[in-house]
Design a protein around this motif. Structure first.
Motif, mmCIF file in Angstrom:
data_model
loop_
_atom_site.group_PDB
_atom_site.id
_atom_site.type_symbol
_atom_site.label_atom_id
_atom_site.label_comp_id
_atom_site.label_asym_id
_atom_site.label_seq_id
_atom_site.Cartn_x
_atom_site.Cartn_y
_atom_site.Cartn_z
ATOM 1 N N MET A 1 10.553 -12.572 -17.258
ATOM 2 C CA MET A 1 9.347 -11.979 -17.847
ATOM 3 C C MET A 1 9.333 -10.477 -17.601
ATOM 4 S SD MET A 1 7.382 -14.214 -19.358
ATOM 5 C CE MET A 1 5.763 -13.472 -19.302
ATOM 6 N N THR A 2 9.001 -9.691 -18.631
ATOM 7 C CA THR A 2 8.949 -8.250 -18.455
ATOM 8 C C THR A 2 7.512 -7.750 -18.313
ATOM 9 O OG1 THR A 2 8.989 -7.987 -20.854
ATOM 10 C CG2 THR A 2 11.097 -7.847 -19.685
ATOM 11 N N ARG A 3 6.644 -8.592 -17.822
ATOM 12 C CA ARG A 3 5.291 -8.145 -17.520
ATOM 13 C C ARG A 3 4.852 -8.756 -16.189
ATOM 14 N NH1 ARG A 3 0.957 -11.450 -18.512
ATOM 15 N NH2 ARG A 3 -0.348 -9.621 -18.871
ATOM 16 N N ILE A 4 3.930 -8.087 -15.546
ATOM 17 C CA ILE A 4 3.369 -8.579 -14.295
ATOM 18 C C ILE A 4 2.189 -9.475 -14.646
ATOM 19 C CG2 ILE A 4 2.295 -7.922 -12.112
ATOM 20 C CD1 ILE A 4 3.695 -5.170 -12.443
ATOM 21 N N ASN A 5 2.194 -10.684 -14.153
ATOM 22 C CA ASN A 5 1.109 -11.626 -14.440
ATOM 23 C C ASN A 5 0.009 -11.561 -13.387
ATOM 24 O OD1 ASN A 5 2.210 -12.996 -16.860
ATOM 25 N ND2 ASN A 5 3.844 -13.569 -15.450
ATOM 26 N N LYS A 6 0.400 -11.572 -12.123
ATOM 27 C CA LYS A 6 -0.553 -11.456 -11.019
ATOM 28 C C LYS A 6 0.040 -10.540 -9.967
ATOM 29 C CE LYS A 6 -2.910 -15.924 -11.486
ATOM 30 N NZ LYS A 6 -3.297 -17.190 -10.783
ATOM 31 N N ALA A 7 -0.799 -9.699 -9.390
ATOM 32 C CA ALA A 7 -0.320 -8.749 -8.392
ATOM 33 C C ALA A 7 -1.058 -8.936 -7.078
ATOM 34 C CB ALA A 7 -0.501 -7.315 -8.895
ATOM 35 N N ALA A 8 -0.426 -8.473 -6.016
ATOM 36 C CA ALA A 8 -1.046 -8.456 -4.699
ATOM 37 C C ALA A 8 -0.788 -7.098 -4.074
ATOM 38 C CB ALA A 8 -0.491 -9.564 -3.811
ATOM 39 N N CYS A 9 -1.796 -6.536 -3.452
ATOM 40 C CA CYS A 9 -1.672 -5.268 -2.749
ATOM 41 C C CYS A 9 -1.993 -5.495 -1.280
ATOM 42 C CB CYS A 9 -2.622 -4.224 -3.329
ATOM 43 S SG CYS A 9 -2.182 -3.685 -4.986
ATOM 44 N N ILE A 10 -1.010 -5.273 -0.443
ATOM 45 C CA ILE A 10 -1.207 -5.422 1.004
ATOM 46 C C ILE A 10 -1.363 -4.012 1.569
ATOM 47 C CG2 ILE A 10 -0.315 -6.418 3.117
ATOM 48 C CD1 ILE A 10 -0.872 -8.408 0.805
ATOM 49 N N GLY A 11 -2.582 -3.692 1.940
ATOM 50 C CA GLY A 11 -2.955 -2.336 2.314
ATOM 51 C C GLY A 11 -3.749 -1.718 1.175
ATOM 52 N N GLY A 12 -4.974 -1.275 1.477
ATOM 53 C CA GLY A 12 -5.854 -0.784 0.418
ATOM 54 C C GLY A 12 -6.347 0.627 0.662
ATOM 55 N N GLY A 13 -5.499 1.475 1.239
ATOM 56 C CA GLY A 13 -5.879 2.868 1.456
ATOM 57 C C GLY A 13 -5.739 3.694 0.192
ATOM 58 N N VAL A 14 -5.447 4.969 0.351
ATOM 59 C CA VAL A 14 -5.331 5.872 -0.794
ATOM 60 C C VAL A 14 -4.289 5.367 -1.786
ATOM 61 C CG1 VAL A 14 -4.649 8.192 -1.499
ATOM 62 C CG2 VAL A 14 -6.116 7.891 0.502
ATOM 63 N N ILE A 15 -3.112 4.970 -1.275
ATOM 64 C CA ILE A 15 -2.026 4.520 -2.157
ATOM 65 C C ILE A 15 -2.232 3.082 -2.595
ATOM 66 C CG2 ILE A 15 0.456 4.136 -2.339
ATOM 67 C CD1 ILE A 15 -0.367 7.061 -2.351
ATOM 68 N N GLY A 16 -2.505 2.191 -1.656
ATOM 69 C CA GLY A 16 -2.686 0.781 -2.013
ATOM 70 C C GLY A 16 -3.849 0.569 -2.961
ATOM 71 N N GLY A 17 -4.961 1.282 -2.729
ATOM 72 C CA GLY A 17 -6.106 1.158 -3.620
ATOM 73 C C GLY A 17 -5.798 1.662 -5.014
ATOM 74 N N ALA A 18 -5.002 2.737 -5.101
ATOM 75 C CA ALA A 18 -4.649 3.276 -6.411
ATOM 76 C C ALA A 18 -3.661 2.371 -7.144
ATOM 77 C CB ALA A 18 -4.078 4.684 -6.254
ATOM 78 N N TRP A 19 -2.749 1.710 -6.394
ATOM 79 C CA TRP A 19 -1.898 0.686 -7.015
ATOM 80 C C TRP A 19 -2.779 -0.421 -7.603
ATOM 81 C CZ3 TRP A 19 2.849 0.262 -8.730
ATOM 82 C CH2 TRP A 19 3.911 0.934 -8.133
ATOM 83 N N ALA A 20 -3.770 -0.867 -6.823
ATOM 84 C CA ALA A 20 -4.662 -1.923 -7.307
ATOM 85 C C ALA A 20 -5.371 -1.485 -8.584
ATOM 86 C CB ALA A 20 -5.677 -2.278 -6.224
ATOM 87 N N ALA A 21 -5.830 -0.227 -8.622
ATOM 88 C CA ALA A 21 -6.501 0.276 -9.819
ATOM 89 C C ALA A 21 -5.552 0.276 -11.019
ATOM 90 C CB ALA A 21 -7.030 1.689 -9.565
#
Length: 495
Positions: free
Chosen positions: A1-21
């Motif tokens: 699959m060339t798309r992300i179906n579900k993601a997980a972010c471990i760590g929600g600081g400046v970088i982790g929170g922006a990945w989540a966004a």
């Protein structure tokens, strides 16, 4: 699959929170684990800034937002995820421990990326059972806007993993660049560290202050780098003879004692206080969230300007934005005409900071943009989309008439409705109204005429049968509507 179906972010600081966004605004359900007591507040603030930035960035239809869930453990967060992004503090022992826990709990085929700024992936994957799917995905802040991720594999990372990661980043508007060999700090941070080291010496030796140094960057080579990078910029500097001439001319300078790149500045208390004081004076009373919003707005403007470069094909991050928007249009659900016996609701907008003038009102050309984007939405509705254009057919605007009836202010929500007027196989005639959402007041109108053309023949030709088949029922239904009051007006005509 060339798309992300579900993601997980471990760590929600400046970088982790922006990945989540970034994931959530791409329509991906995302679980976050971060034991910090303020994690939900921090990520909420990052999400608010990200949504504000995306509202300025593109008029393309974003997918429905993914669901954000806060998990109580790593195991809960990674369950069912096919992309897991680790963004915990930059301590090798902590990262290695967290990645090992992720490895044990995640699906064996899930991709595991680390946001580390410089730790070797071989060191991080040391204790993993499935090290072949672990890699560095080093982003740049803010992750939700800056599209680059350096993809770096360790000794046991498979090439297929890196290729899959690059492919999965593309649909969320990111460019994954695969680094050939792992090296501390990778590529971007090595370049930044060299510049940073020299900058610290310039401040320490009182050559300039922090504001002057930043001015040197942002008013000169910073703008060149944004669109062409380093080597292509210097290729131009070599003139018609190109890079070889540039190297011959400026290469000997490398042996001159211009820099202190190999010397480490002593960051003692005196220098720290000096830099901090200058930096505080430079930023004035602006808080961090305000600075982030200013940064985001400027980045959006730069990316949009770059998108218009190279005759509309885009350049640098602007080209990537254009490709991302094309993906969004192609994957958006087809817009239905709704009740054919009523004007068609085409597009919605929000008045952004870059849309207003010194009076705080929306500028004239933004009214035109709303109508132009809505005309594009109408064309997509009848099947005259980008694929149709690529096949050599299109509608060209040949005439329009705008009336500006009321002011639009920062933050106003707007929408456009359209009524089709008598048309034929070559001509598409319509009347559009721009409404303010809060009170449904009509703030502008546009009478719009387009001709169907063949790009190969360079002249007007009948639209293809499938386009006419979609238009005919709409034209028949709208023929029963009352003619718009302002239809056929000319400039200066009394109301």
């Amino acid at each position: 699959m060339t798309r992300i179906n579900k993601a997980a972010c471990i760590g929600g600081g400046v970088i982790g929170g922006a990945w989540a966004a970034r994931f959530i605004l791409a329509g991906i359900d995302t679980k976050v684990f971060d034991p910090h007591p303020d994690a939900e507040r921090i990520i909420g603030e990052v999400m608010a800034n990200a949504e504000r930035a995306y509202g300025m960035l593109t008029m393309a239809p974003l997918p429905p937002k993914g669901k954000l869930t806060f998990a109580t453990s790593i195991e809960e967060a990674v369950k069912g995820a096919d992309w897991i992004q680790e963004s915990v503090p930059e301590r090798p022992d902590l990262k290695r421990s967290v990645l090992t826990q992720i490895d044990a709990a995640a699906d064996s085929k899930a991709l595991i990326g680390s946001s580390t700024s410089g730790i070797l992936p071989t060191d991080l994957q040391r204790d993993m059972k499935h090290p072949e799917r672990m890699f560095v995905a080093h982003p740049y802040n803010p992750v939700y806007l800056l599209p680059l991720a350096e993809l770096v594999g360790g000794e046991r990372t498979s090439r297929a993993t890196l290729e899959e990661a690059r492919a999965k980043l593309a649909p969320i508007g990111m460019k994954g660049v695969i680094i050939n060999r792992e090296i501390e700090a990778f590529v971007g941070d090595r370049l930044l560290e060299a510049l940073w080291r020299e900058a610290l010496w310039l401040i320490k030796d009182d050559i300039c202050d922090t504001e002057t140094l930043d001015d040197v960057i942002r008013y000169s080579f910073g703008m060149r780098w944004a669109q062409m990078g380093l080597f292509e910029t210097y290729r131009i500097a070599g003139g018609e003879a190109g890079m070889s001439h540039f190297l011959a001319q400026f290469g000997p300078c490398l042996s001159w004692p211009w820099t202190k790149l190999t010397d480490v500045v002593d960051l003692n208390d005196e220098l720290v206080d000096k830099i901090a004081g200058q930096s505080d004076r430079q930023s004035g009373a602006r808080g961090i969230r305000e600075l982030e919003r200013i940064r985001d707005q400027n980045l959006v403007s730069i990316m949009q300007a770059l998108k218009a470069g190279d005759e509309g094909r885009g350049w640098g991050a602007g080209k990537l934005l254009a490709e991302f928007e094309d993906h969004l249009w192609k994957t958006a659900p087809p817009q239905a005409a709704g009740d054919a016996a009523q004007p068609i609701r085409l597009a919605e907008f929000k008045v952004q900071p870059s849309w207003v003038d010194y009076n705080g009102h929306m500028t004239e050309y933004r009214y035109s943009q709303c109508f132009a984007d809505s005309a594009d939405a109408l064309l997509r509705m009848i099947g005259a989309d980008m694929q149709y254009v690529a096949e050599g057919h299109s509608y060209y605007t040949v005439e329009n008439h705008l009336r500006l009836l009321d002011e639009c202010k920062l933050g106003d929500g707007l929408y456009v409705t359209a009524q089709l007027l008598p048309s034929d196989d070559k001509k598409l005639h319509s009347f559009l109204w721009l409404h303010r959402i809060s009170d449904d007041r009509i703030v502008a109108t546009c009478e719009h005429l387009m001709l169907h053309v063949s790009s190969q023949k360079g002249k007007a030709v009948p639209a293809l049968a499938q386009i006419q088949a979609r238009l005919e029922p709409l034209l028949a239904a709208h023929a029963l509507l009352d003619k718009p009051e302002a239809m056929g007006r000319h400039v200066g005509q009394k109301r």
